[in-house]
Design a protein around this motif. Structure first.
Motif, mmCIF file in Angstrom:
data_model
loop_
_atom_site.group_PDB
_atom_site.id
_atom_site.type_symbol
_atom_site.label_atom_id
_atom_site.label_comp_id
_atom_site.label_asym_id
_atom_site.label_seq_id
_atom_site.Cartn_x
_atom_site.Cartn_y
_atom_site.Cartn_z
ATOM 1 N N MET A 64 0.847 -1.193 0.000
ATOM 2 C CA MET A 64 0.000 0.000 0.000
ATOM 3 C C MET A 64 0.884 1.244 0.000
ATOM 4 O O MET A 64 1.831 1.347 0.783
ATOM 5 N N ALA A 65 0.584 2.179 -0.909
ATOM 6 C CA ALA A 65 1.363 3.399 -1.020
ATOM 7 C C ALA A 65 1.168 4.260 0.226
ATOM 8 O O ALA A 65 0.076 4.319 0.791
ATOM 9 N N LEU A 66 2.240 4.894 0.635
ATOM 10 C CA LEU A 66 2.190 5.748 1.816
ATOM 11 C C LEU A 66 1.345 6.990 1.522
ATOM 12 O O LEU A 66 1.519 7.649 0.496
ATOM 13 N N ASP A 67 0.422 7.302 2.411
ATOM 14 C CA ASP A 67 -0.435 8.481 2.252
ATOM 15 C C ASP A 67 0.290 9.691 2.860
ATOM 16 O O ASP A 67 0.099 10.039 4.026
ATOM 17 N N PHE A 68 1.124 10.325 2.024
ATOM 18 C CA PHE A 68 1.902 11.459 2.505
ATOM 19 C C PHE A 68 1.012 12.608 2.976
ATOM 20 O O PHE A 68 1.323 13.286 3.953
ATOM 21 N N ASP A 69 -0.097 12.834 2.262
ATOM 22 C CA ASP A 69 -0.964 13.971 2.597
ATOM 23 C C ASP A 69 -1.483 13.883 4.029
ATOM 24 O O ASP A 69 -1.436 14.857 4.788
ATOM 25 N N SER A 70 -1.984 12.705 4.401
ATOM 26 C CA SER A 70 -2.525 12.546 5.752
ATOM 27 C C SER A 70 -1.417 12.585 6.798
ATOM 28 O O SER A 70 -1.605 13.116 7.908
ATOM 29 N N GLU A 71 -0.238 12.027 6.459
ATOM 30 C CA GLU A 71 0.891 12.038 7.400
ATOM 31 C C GLU A 71 1.355 13.473 7.666
ATOM 32 O O GLU A 71 1.604 13.859 8.810
ATOM 33 N N ILE A 72 1.466 14.267 6.591
ATOM 34 C CA ILE A 72 1.915 15.653 6.738
ATOM 35 C C ILE A 72 0.863 16.471 7.477
ATOM 36 O O ILE A 72 1.189 17.323 8.317
ATOM 37 N N LYS A 73 -0.417 16.203 7.191
ATOM 38 C CA LYS A 73 -1.495 16.906 7.890
ATOM 39 C C LYS A 73 -1.428 16.625 9.395
ATOM 40 O O LYS A 73 -1.589 17.539 10.223
ATOM 41 N N ALA A 74 -1.167 15.363 9.752
ATOM 42 C CA ALA A 74 -1.065 14.985 11.170
ATOM 43 C C ALA A 74 0.132 15.678 11.824
ATOM 44 O O ALA A 74 0.051 16.143 12.976
ATOM 45 N N LEU A 75 1.250 15.760 11.075
ATOM 46 C CA LEU A 75 2.434 16.434 11.601
ATOM 47 C C LEU A 75 2.145 17.914 11.869
ATOM 48 O O LEU A 75 2.527 18.463 12.907
ATOM 49 N N ARG A 76 1.460 18.550 10.911
ATOM 50 C CA ARG A 76 1.147 19.977 11.070
ATOM 51 C C ARG A 76 0.235 20.200 12.285
ATOM 52 O O ARG A 76 0.395 21.185 13.014
ATOM 53 N N THR A 77 -0.708 19.295 12.504
ATOM 54 C CA THR A 77 -1.605 19.421 13.654
ATOM 55 C C THR A 77 -0.818 19.343 14.960
ATOM 56 O O THR A 77 -1.030 20.144 15.880
ATOM 57 N N THR A 78 0.111 18.380 15.025
ATOM 58 C CA THR A 78 0.919 18.221 16.235
ATOM 59 C C THR A 78 1.828 19.422 16.459
ATOM 60 O O THR A 78 1.950 19.940 17.576
ATOM 61 N N VAL A 79 2.491 19.878 15.368
ATOM 62 C CA VAL A 79 3.394 21.028 15.481
ATOM 63 C C VAL A 79 2.620 22.274 15.916
ATOM 64 O O VAL A 79 3.106 23.084 16.717
ATOM 65 N N LYS A 80 1.383 22.421 15.415
ATOM 66 C CA LYS A 80 0.562 23.575 15.803
ATOM 67 C C LYS A 80 0.241 23.529 17.297
ATOM 68 O O LYS A 80 0.298 24.545 17.995
ATOM 69 N N SER A 81 -0.107 22.336 17.790
ATOM 70 C CA SER A 81 -0.419 22.215 19.219
ATOM 71 C C SER A 81 0.815 22.503 20.057
ATOM 72 O O SER A 81 0.731 23.123 21.118
ATOM 73 N N VAL A 82 1.982 22.056 19.564
ATOM 74 C CA VAL A 82 3.234 22.334 20.267
ATOM 75 C C VAL A 82 3.507 23.834 20.266
ATOM 76 O O VAL A 82 3.909 24.412 21.273
ATOM 77 N N ARG A 83 3.258 24.465 19.106
ATOM 78 C CA ARG A 83 3.475 25.908 18.993
ATOM 79 C C ARG A 83 2.575 26.672 19.970
ATOM 80 O O ARG A 83 3.005 27.606 20.635
ATOM 81 N N ASP A 84 1.309 26.245 20.055
ATOM 82 C CA ASP A 84 0.361 26.918 20.950
ATOM 83 C C ASP A 84 0.806 26.794 22.405
ATOM 84 O O ASP A 84 0.746 27.768 23.169
ATOM 85 N N VAL A 85 1.245 25.595 22.778
ATOM 86 C CA VAL A 85 1.674 25.364 24.158
ATOM 87 C C VAL A 85 2.977 26.109 24.453
ATOM 88 O O VAL A 85 3.182 26.625 25.552
ATOM 89 N N SER A 86 3.863 26.170 23.439
ATOM 90 C CA SER A 86 5.178 26.791 23.636
ATOM 91 C C SER A 86 5.090 28.299 23.805
ATOM 92 O O SER A 86 5.996 28.919 24.373
ATOM 93 N N ASP A 87 4.007 28.922 23.299
ATOM 94 C CA ASP A 87 3.816 30.372 23.423
ATOM 95 C C ASP A 87 5.025 31.112 22.850
ATOM 96 O O ASP A 87 5.819 31.724 23.582
ATOM 97 N N LEU A 88 5.158 31.067 21.524
ATOM 98 C CA LEU A 88 6.298 31.682 20.857
ATOM 99 C C LEU A 88 6.375 33.184 21.107
ATOM 100 O O LEU A 88 7.471 33.754 21.180
#
Length: 372
Positions: free
Chosen positions: A1-25
Motif C-alpha cells: 500500500m502506497a504511503l499516504d503522505f498527505d494525511s501524514e503531513i497533515k497529522a504532523l502539522r496538527t501536532t506542530v501547531k499544538s506544540v506551537r500553541d503550548v510553547s507560546d512563541l
C-alpha cells in the motif's frame, strides 16, 4: 500500500501547531528580546554570576524558540519534496521523502514530549544518584550497569555530565554513585527514571550458575540554583573528611580531600570525592545537599496539598522497571507497560522510548489526579 503522505503531513502539522500553541512563541520572543538587551549591557560581566545566568537563559530560550520554528520549516521542506517526487513520478525522491518523514515524526514526537515538561523544576539540570539495593554483589554490579546506561544515554544525546562521587563495592560494582547531567530540562526528562529497578539474570558471581534477582535505587533531584532560597544553618551540618579511594580500597589520594556532609535534622547524607581538593568536594557536596533538601521541601508541600485535597490515587510503585536477562530477554516498565526485547540496547543507553512513555504516563496521572 502506497504511503499516504498527505494525511501524514497533515497529522504532523496538527501536532506542530499544538506544540506551537503550548510553547507560546510570542512569550519566548519577548524573553529573547529582554535577555538580548541585558546581554548587550556594557557592564554585564561586572557580575560574572549574573552574566552567566543571563547568557545561559538566553541560549536556552533561543534554543526552545528555534526548535519549534525549525520544525515547521522541516515540515514545509518535506511537503515540497513530496510534491516534487509525485509530479515527476520520481521513486528515489519519494523514498527520500519517506525516510525524512520517519525522522520528522520522531523529532515532532520528542518535541511534543518536551512541552509536557512544565513542572516547577523541570527546566533544571539534574543530579542523579544510584544505590545498590538487595542482592549482594549482583546488586552492586547492577548499580554500575545502570550508571553506565545513563552515562551512555547522555553521551548519545550530546549532554555533558560530571561524576561527583563513586563508592565502590568490595568485590565488584558500586555501592553508590552520583553524577550531574548538565543540560536544561535534564531533571524533567530524567525524573521519571527515579525509583526501584530490578534485574533478573544468571549471576556471574555464583559458581553454581543460579538465577539471581537484585535491586538498585535511582534518585533524581533538580540542581540547586543561586536564586533558590535553601538556607542551611551551619549548626545543622556535620562534615567529615576522609581519604578518597578507588576499587578494592586502593588509595587514589594521599590527603583527606573527600567530604561526607550530613544534614542533622533530616539525616540526609552526601559524599563527594571526585574533585581534587577538599574545598571543591565541600562545595559540590553542599550543592547536592541543597538540591535534595529543595526536593524534600517540595515533597512536603505537595503532601500537605494532597492531604487538604483528600486521597489522590496517583503514586509511583516501589518497583518501576524490570530488566530480565534470563530465562528470556525483556526490559519492561511496570507503570507504562512499555517493553522491549533488546536488553543489550537498553543497557547501552537506548532508553528514549522508556523516558518518553514515562513522561506521558506521569502527566496523565497528574491530569487524572487534578480531575478527582
Amino acid at each position: 500500500m502506497a504511503l499516504d503522505f498527505d494525511s501524514e503531513i497533515k497529522a504532523l502539522r496538527t501536532t506542530v501547531k499544538s506544540v506551537r500553541d503550548v510553547s507560546d512563541l510570542d512569550k519566548l520572543e519577548r524573553q529573547m528580546s529582554e535577555l538580548e538587551a541585558q546581554a548587550s549591557a556594557p557592564d554585564l560581566w561586572d557580575d560574572p554570576d549574573h552574566a552567566q545566568q543571563v547568557t545561559s537563559k538566553l541560549s536556552r530560550v533561543k534554543s526552545e524558540h528555534d526548535r519549534v520554528t525549525g520544525m515547521e520549516a522541516r515540515v514545509d521542506d518535506l511537503e515540497a519534496l513530496v510534491e516534487m517526487g509525485q509530479e515527476e513520478s520520481d521513486e528515489e525522491t519519494l523514498a527520500e521523502a519517506e525516510t525524512e518523514l520517519g525522522k520528522l515524526k520522531k523529532a515532532v514526537g520528542e518535541l511534543e514530549v518536551r512541552t509536557l515538561l512544565n513542572g516547577e523544576y523541570d527546566e533544571r539540570e539534574a543530579v542523579v544518584t544510584i544505590r545498590a539495593g538487595a542482592g549482594g554483589v549482583d546488586a552492586a554490579d547492577f548499580a554500575e550497569m545502570l550508571m553506565r546506561m545513563y552515562l551512555r544515554w547522555a553521551e548519545r544525546q550530546g549532554y555533558p555530565t560530571a561524576v561527583l562521587d563513586t563508592s565502590y563495592a568490595e568485590e565488584a560494582g558500586l555501592k553508590s554513585a552520583t553524577f550531574e547531567v548538565k543540560v536544561p530540562y535534564a531533571y524533567g526528562t530524567l525524573a521519571v527514571e527515579a525509583g526501584t529497578h530490578r534485574l533478573v539474570r544468571i549471576s556471574p558471581f555464583d559458581n553454581q550458575g543460579r538465577r539471581q534477582t537484585s535491586f538498585a535505587a535511582v534518585e533524581v533531584v533538580p540542581l540547586i540554583e543561586s536564586t533558590d532560597t535553601i538556607e542551611i544553618p551551619e549548626a545543622d551540618i556535620k562534615v567529615d573528611v576522609f581519604r578518597s579511594s578507588g576499587p578494592g580500597g586502593q588509595s587514589v589520594n594521599t590527603t583527606d580531600s573527600a567530604v561526607r556532609m550530613t544534614h542533622i535534622p533530616t539525616g540526609t547524607v552526601v559524599s563527594m570525592q571526585n574533585e581534587k581538593s577538599q574545598i571543591q568536594n565541600r562545595a559540590a557536596a553542599l550543592r547536592v545537599l541543597q538540591s535534595r533538601l529543595l526536593l524534600l521541601k517540595k515533597a512536603e508541600e505537595d503532601a500537605a496539598k494532597k492531604e487538604m485535597a483528600g486521597d489522590i490515587k496517583a503514586s509511583w510503585g516501589e518497583q518501576m522497571r524490570s530488566y530480565v536477562l534470563h530465562p528470556y530477554q525483556m526490559v519492561k516498565d511496570l507503570r507504562t507497560e512499555y517493553e522491549v526485547g533488546s536488553t543489550s540496547h537498553v543497557l547501552d543507553g537506548d532508553i528514549d522510548a522508556f523516558i518518553e512513555a514515562g513522561i506521558r504516563w506521569k502527566r496523565g496521572q497528574e491530569r487524572d489526579a487534578a480531575e478527582e
